[in-house]
Design a protein around this motif. Structure first.
Motif, PDB file in Angstrom:
ATOM      1  N   PHE A   1      -5.757  13.626   6.617  1.00 40.65           N
ATOM      2  CA  PHE A   1      -6.909  12.804   6.242  1.00 40.65           C
ATOM      3  C   PHE A   1      -8.067  13.676   5.760  1.00 40.65           C
ATOM      4  CE2 PHE A   1      -4.947   9.732   9.345  1.00 40.65           C
ATOM      5  CZ  PHE A   1      -4.593   8.792   8.394  1.00 40.65           C
ATOM      6  N   ILE A   2      -8.187  14.846   6.353  1.00 41.16           N
ATOM      7  CA  ILE A   2      -9.287  15.733   5.979  1.00 41.16           C
ATOM      8  C   ILE A   2      -9.156  16.177   4.532  1.00 41.16           C
ATOM      9  CG2 ILE A   2     -10.288  18.038   6.398  1.00 41.16           C
ATOM     10  CD1 ILE A   2      -9.899  17.540   9.373  1.00 41.16           C
ATOM     11  N   GLU A   3      -7.949  16.542   4.114  1.00 39.83           N
ATOM     12  CA  GLU A   3      -7.777  16.961   2.719  1.00 39.83           C
ATOM     13  C   GLU A   3      -7.880  15.784   1.762  1.00 39.83           C
ATOM     14  OE1 GLU A   3      -3.481  17.835   1.408  1.00 39.83           O
ATOM     15  OE2 GLU A   3      -3.367  18.068   3.594  1.00 39.83           O
ATOM     16  N   LEU A   4      -7.682  14.560   2.282  1.00 43.87           N
ATOM     17  CA  LEU A   4      -7.841  13.363   1.455  1.00 43.87           C
ATOM     18  C   LEU A   4      -9.299  12.940   1.324  1.00 43.87           C
ATOM     19  CD1 LEU A   4      -4.810  11.240   2.747  1.00 43.87           C
ATOM     20  CD2 LEU A   4      -5.072  12.233   0.466  1.00 43.87           C
ATOM     21  N   GLY A   5     -10.178  13.678   1.993  1.00 44.06           N
ATOM     22  CA  GLY A   5     -11.610  13.414   1.840  1.00 44.06           C
ATOM     23  C   GLY A   5     -12.278  12.738   3.016  1.00 44.06           C
ATOM     24  N   TYR A   6     -11.522  12.469   4.097  1.00 41.90           N
ATOM     25  CA  TYR A   6     -12.119  11.850   5.285  1.00 41.90           C
ATOM     26  C   TYR A   6     -12.565  12.980   6.223  1.00 41.90           C
ATOM     27  CZ  TYR A   6      -9.670   7.804   3.400  1.00 41.90           C
ATOM     28  OH  TYR A   6      -9.210   6.805   2.563  1.00 41.90           O
ATOM     29  N   GLU A   7     -13.770  13.418   6.059  1.00 43.52           N
ATOM     30  CA  GLU A   7     -14.269  14.576   6.792  1.00 43.52           C
ATOM     31  C   GLU A   7     -14.272  14.347   8.304  1.00 43.52           C
ATOM     32  OE1 GLU A   7     -18.078  15.700   5.340  1.00 43.52           O
ATOM     33  OE2 GLU A   7     -17.381  16.037   3.272  1.00 43.52           O
ATOM     34  N   ASP A   8     -13.885  15.371   9.039  1.00 41.51           N
ATOM     35  CA  ASP A   8     -13.908  15.369  10.501  1.00 41.51           C
ATOM     36  C   ASP A   8     -12.987  14.330  11.139  1.00 41.51           C
ATOM     37  OD1 ASP A   8     -15.844  17.343  10.250  1.00 41.51           O
ATOM     38  OD2 ASP A   8     -17.504  15.923  10.407  1.00 41.51           O
TER      39      ASP A   8
ATOM     40  N   SER B   1       8.236  10.375  16.172  1.00 42.27           N
ATOM     41  CA  SER B   1       8.705   8.989  16.191  1.00 42.27           C
ATOM     42  C   SER B   1       8.805   8.392  14.793  1.00 42.27           C
ATOM     43  CB  SER B   1       7.767   8.128  17.044  1.00 42.27           C
ATOM     44  OG  SER B   1       7.802   8.524  18.395  1.00 42.27           O
ATOM     45  N   SER B   2       7.988   8.870  13.865  1.00 42.84           N
ATOM     46  CA  SER B   2       7.983   8.304  12.519  1.00 42.84           C
ATOM     47  C   SER B   2       8.893   9.039  11.545  1.00 42.84           C
ATOM     48  CB  SER B   2       6.553   8.301  11.961  1.00 42.84           C
ATOM     49  OG  SER B   2       6.024   9.616  11.903  1.00 42.84           O
ATOM     50  N   ALA B   3       9.253  10.283  11.860  1.00 45.00           N
ATOM     51  CA  ALA B   3       9.986  11.126  10.913  1.00 45.00           C
ATOM     52  C   ALA B   3      11.304  10.513  10.461  1.00 45.00           C
ATOM     53  CB  ALA B   3      10.233  12.502  11.527  1.00 45.00           C
ATOM     54  N   GLN B   4      12.100   9.996  11.408  1.00 50.25           N
ATOM     55  CA  GLN B   4      13.418   9.473  11.037  1.00 50.25           C
ATOM     56  C   GLN B   4      13.308   8.286  10.087  1.00 50.25           C
ATOM     57  OE1 GLN B   4      15.515   7.483  14.326  1.00 50.25           O
ATOM     58  NE2 GLN B   4      13.660   7.673  15.560  1.00 50.25           N
ATOM     59  N   TYR B   5      12.265   7.473  10.246  1.00 49.95           N
ATOM     60  CA  TYR B   5      12.069   6.321   9.374  1.00 49.95           C
ATOM     61  C   TYR B   5      11.586   6.749   7.988  1.00 49.95           C
ATOM     62  CZ  TYR B   5      12.453   3.526  13.645  1.00 49.95           C
ATOM     63  OH  TYR B   5      12.907   2.953  14.802  1.00 49.95           O
ATOM     64  N   ILE B   6      10.683   7.716   7.966  1.00 52.30           N
ATOM     65  CA  ILE B   6      10.157   8.206   6.688  1.00 52.30           C
ATOM     66  C   ILE B   6      11.249   8.938   5.915  1.00 52.30           C
ATOM     67  CG2 ILE B   6       8.517   9.821   5.637  1.00 52.30           C
ATOM     68  CD1 ILE B   6       6.573   9.117   7.914  1.00 52.30           C
ATOM     69  N   GLU B   7      12.007   9.785   6.611  1.00 47.16           N
ATOM     70  CA  GLU B   7      13.072  10.547   5.953  1.00 47.16           C
ATOM     71  C   GLU B   7      14.204   9.647   5.474  1.00 47.16           C
ATOM     72  OE1 GLU B   7      13.992  13.324   9.003  1.00 47.16           O
ATOM     73  OE2 GLU B   7      12.243  14.603   8.591  1.00 47.16           O
ATOM     74  N   ALA B   8      14.389   8.500   6.141  1.00 50.31           N
ATOM     75  CA  ALA B   8      15.437   7.553   5.734  1.00 50.31           C
ATOM     76  C   ALA B   8      14.953   6.597   4.653  1.00 50.31           C
ATOM     77  CB  ALA B   8      15.918   6.756   6.947  1.00 50.31           C
ATOM     78  N   GLY B   9      13.694   6.721   4.253  1.00 53.22           N
ATOM     79  CA  GLY B   9      13.149   5.869   3.215  1.00 53.22           C
ATOM     80  C   GLY B   9      12.771   4.480   3.677  1.00 53.22           C
ATOM     81  N   LYS B  10      12.679   4.296   5.009  1.00 55.40           N
ATOM     82  CA  LYS B  10      12.312   2.989   5.553  1.00 55.40           C
ATOM     83  C   LYS B  10      10.810   2.835   5.760  1.00 55.40           C
ATOM     84  CE  LYS B  10      16.700   2.458   8.030  1.00 55.40           C
ATOM     85  NZ  LYS B  10      17.344   2.255   9.362  1.00 55.40           N
ATOM     86  N   ALA B  11      10.101   3.924   5.733  1.00 59.32           N
ATOM     87  CA  ALA B  11       8.651   3.895   5.948  1.00 59.32           C
ATOM     88  C   ALA B  11       7.984   4.977   5.097  1.00 59.32           C
ATOM     89  CB  ALA B  11       8.329   4.113   7.424  1.00 59.32           C
ATOM     90  N   ILE B  12       6.683   4.842   4.956  1.00 57.86           N
ATOM     91  CA  ILE B  12       5.896   5.809   4.179  1.00 57.86           C
ATOM     92  C   ILE B  12       4.766   6.332   5.054  1.00 57.86           C
ATOM     93  CG2 ILE B  12       4.428   6.163   2.143  1.00 57.86           C
ATOM     94  CD1 ILE B  12       5.851   3.759   0.883  1.00 57.86           C
TER      95      ILE B  12
ATOM     96  N   TYR C   1       0.860  -1.188   0.000  1.00 58.01           N
ATOM     97  CA  TYR C   1       0.000   0.000   0.000  1.00 58.01           C
ATOM     98  C   TYR C   1       0.898   1.241   0.000  1.00 58.01           C
ATOM     99  CZ  TYR C   1      -2.096  -3.934   2.474  1.00 58.01           C
ATOM    100  OH  TYR C   1      -2.453  -5.204   2.860  1.00 58.01           O
ATOM    101  N   GLN C   2       1.109   1.815  -1.151  1.00 56.79           N
ATOM    102  CA  GLN C   2       2.001   2.963  -1.285  1.00 56.79           C
ATOM    103  C   GLN C   2       1.258   4.297  -1.213  1.00 56.79           C
ATOM    104  OE1 GLN C   2       5.702   2.740  -2.007  1.00 56.79           O
ATOM    105  NE2 GLN C   2       5.116   0.843  -0.931  1.00 56.79           N
ATOM    106  N   THR C   3      -0.050   4.243  -1.259  1.00 54.42           N
ATOM    107  CA  THR C   3      -0.863   5.456  -1.172  1.00 54.42           C
ATOM    108  C   THR C   3      -2.051   5.191  -0.258  1.00 54.42           C
ATOM    109  OG1 THR C   3      -2.310   4.884  -3.035  1.00 54.42           O
ATOM    110  CG2 THR C   3      -0.254   6.074  -3.555  1.00 54.42           C
ATOM    111  N   MET C   4      -2.684   6.255   0.196  1.00 53.04           N
ATOM    112  CA  MET C   4      -3.863   6.109   1.039  1.00 53.04           C
ATOM    113  C   MET C   4      -5.008   5.467   0.261  1.00 53.04           C
ATOM    114  SD  MET C   4      -4.767   6.430   4.117  1.00 53.04           S
ATOM    115  CE  MET C   4      -6.350   5.888   4.801  1.00 53.04           C
ATOM    116  N   GLU C   5      -5.067   5.729  -1.010  1.00 53.09           N
ATOM    117  CA  GLU C   5      -6.110   5.133  -1.843  1.00 53.09           C
ATOM    118  C   GLU C   5      -5.974   3.618  -1.876  1.00 53.09           C
ATOM    119  OE1 GLU C   5      -7.973   5.609  -6.381  1.00 53.09           O
ATOM    120  OE2 GLU C   5      -6.090   6.603  -5.835  1.00 53.09           O
ATOM    121  N   GLU C   6      -4.733   3.138  -2.020  1.00 53.72           N
ATOM    122  CA  GLU C   6      -4.496   1.694  -2.039  1.00 53.72           C
ATOM    123  C   GLU C   6      -4.772   1.074  -0.672  1.00 53.72           C
ATOM    124  OE1 GLU C   6      -0.959   1.687  -5.461  1.00 53.72           O
ATOM    125  OE2 GLU C   6      -0.451   1.493  -3.327  1.00 53.72           O
TER     126      GLU C   6
END
Length: 337
Positions: free
Chosen positions: A252-259, A218-229, A147-152
């Protein structure tokens, strides 16, 4: 003349005794004792190195630098934090030398019946912090996830009910946010106990879980290192907004999940029955700490910038979040018998 002199001497003695007794001739000033304890234990119901720990240490370090008190952080996750709660609840309110630094998760644990005491009824609410960052928690998957995108991810949750393993701290804020996300998607995930945010990221990297919702720091270092998305971000209000730590992760709100928003609020609690004057002094210390530019920089870099409220305003704010989250916990089926 002798009688007059004797009378004057008697009056001087009376006023002198009154002064020694802490009164001024029967006109009580109404002032209460100050926060006089030097060494203060801060029970912090989260693991070292996580977002809560970073915030707690930054604030207490500033207070310690002022020289009047020595606050020591005790990381205590025993019983999911319940041991820390009880250590504070059972401490001496007159000494005010054992305090709790934690957050909204305590409210959720009470609402889900994991903890049978209430922050607002069984403790003294000293101060509470409102988050400044418009974005907070991130839905994270490994870099090699299908799952590389929220849509997937959305499609997989709907098409494969219960197959995606989502790491949570049972009965904690991540559990509620994960439930809200599944509800917004209209599908089902299996929630797996994975501990703190730091522990969730470890489990994610090892492949023990498929996804987790963790704080941006907590997630930033993994995302910036390309280990997580980072697939999506919880905004702290229904107005939307991304995390300043991970501005490329859409809300999530801008992706269409209201509130679909969630605000984690830090607070400082003491045992029930504390002197209001002492509470005001402690609250003022945390307010000053959060306003300090150097401390602000640490909190901002951790994605946890916040503003603490005065003592007299804090109880109502915590109670409002209790009233907001209790029915949500019940609706998600998180109440334990």
């Amino acid at each position: 003349m002798k009688k007059l002199t004797a009378l004057l001497l008697a009056l001087v003695m009376i006023f002198s005794l009154a002064a020694c007794d802490g009164t001024d001739g029967g006109n009580d000033s109404g002032e209460s004792a100050a926060w006089t304890e030097k060494n203060i234990e801060i029970q912090l119901a989260a693991a070292a190195g996580g977002g809560t720990d970073v915030v707690g240490r930054a604030l207490t370090n500033y207070i310690n630098q002022q020289g009047e008190h020595n606050l020591t952080i005790i990381n205590n996750t025993d019983g999911g934090g319940v041991v820390a709660f009880e250590n504070v609840r059972n401490s001496d309110p007159e000494k005010a030398d054992t305090l709790l630094f934690f957050h909204t998760t305590m409210i959720i644990k009470t609402a889900s019946h994991i903890y049978d005491k209430s922050a607002t009824e069984d403790f003294t609410v000293i101060t509470v912090a409102e988050p400044s960052d418009p974005g907070s928690y991130i839905l994270v998957v490994p870099a090699d996830s299908p799952y590389q995108t929220m849509e997937e991810f959305d499609a997989a949750v709907k098409e494969n009910p219960g197959e995606i393993l989502c790491g949570v701290e049972t009965g904690g804020s991540s559990h509620v946010m994960s439930g809200l996300l599944a509800q917004a998607i209209g599908g089902e995930m299996s929630f797996v106990e994975a501990g703190s945010d730091t522990e969730k990221m470890t489990a994610l990297m090892s492949g023990s879980i498929d996804c987790a919702i963790v704080n941006a720091n907590s997630s930033a270092q993994y995302i910036e290192a390309g280990k997580a998305i980072g697939l999506g971000c919880f905004s702290t209000s229904n107005e939307g907004g991304r995390s300043s730590i991970l501005p490329d992760v859409p809300s999530f709100i801008e992706l269409g999940y209201e509130d679909l928003s969630f605000a984690l609020k830090f607070f400082v609690l003491g045992p029930k029955g504390m002197d209001p004057a002492v509470c005001e002094e402690i609250a003022d210390a945390f307010i000053a700490a959060a306003e300090d530019p150097a401390t602000q920089e640490i909190l901002t870099n951790a994605g946890q910038a916040c503003t603490f409220l005065p003592y007299e305003e804090s109880l109502a704010v915590v109670q409002a979040q209790v009233d907001q989250l209790t029915p949500v916990v019940e609706a998600l089926g998180l109440v334990q018998d």
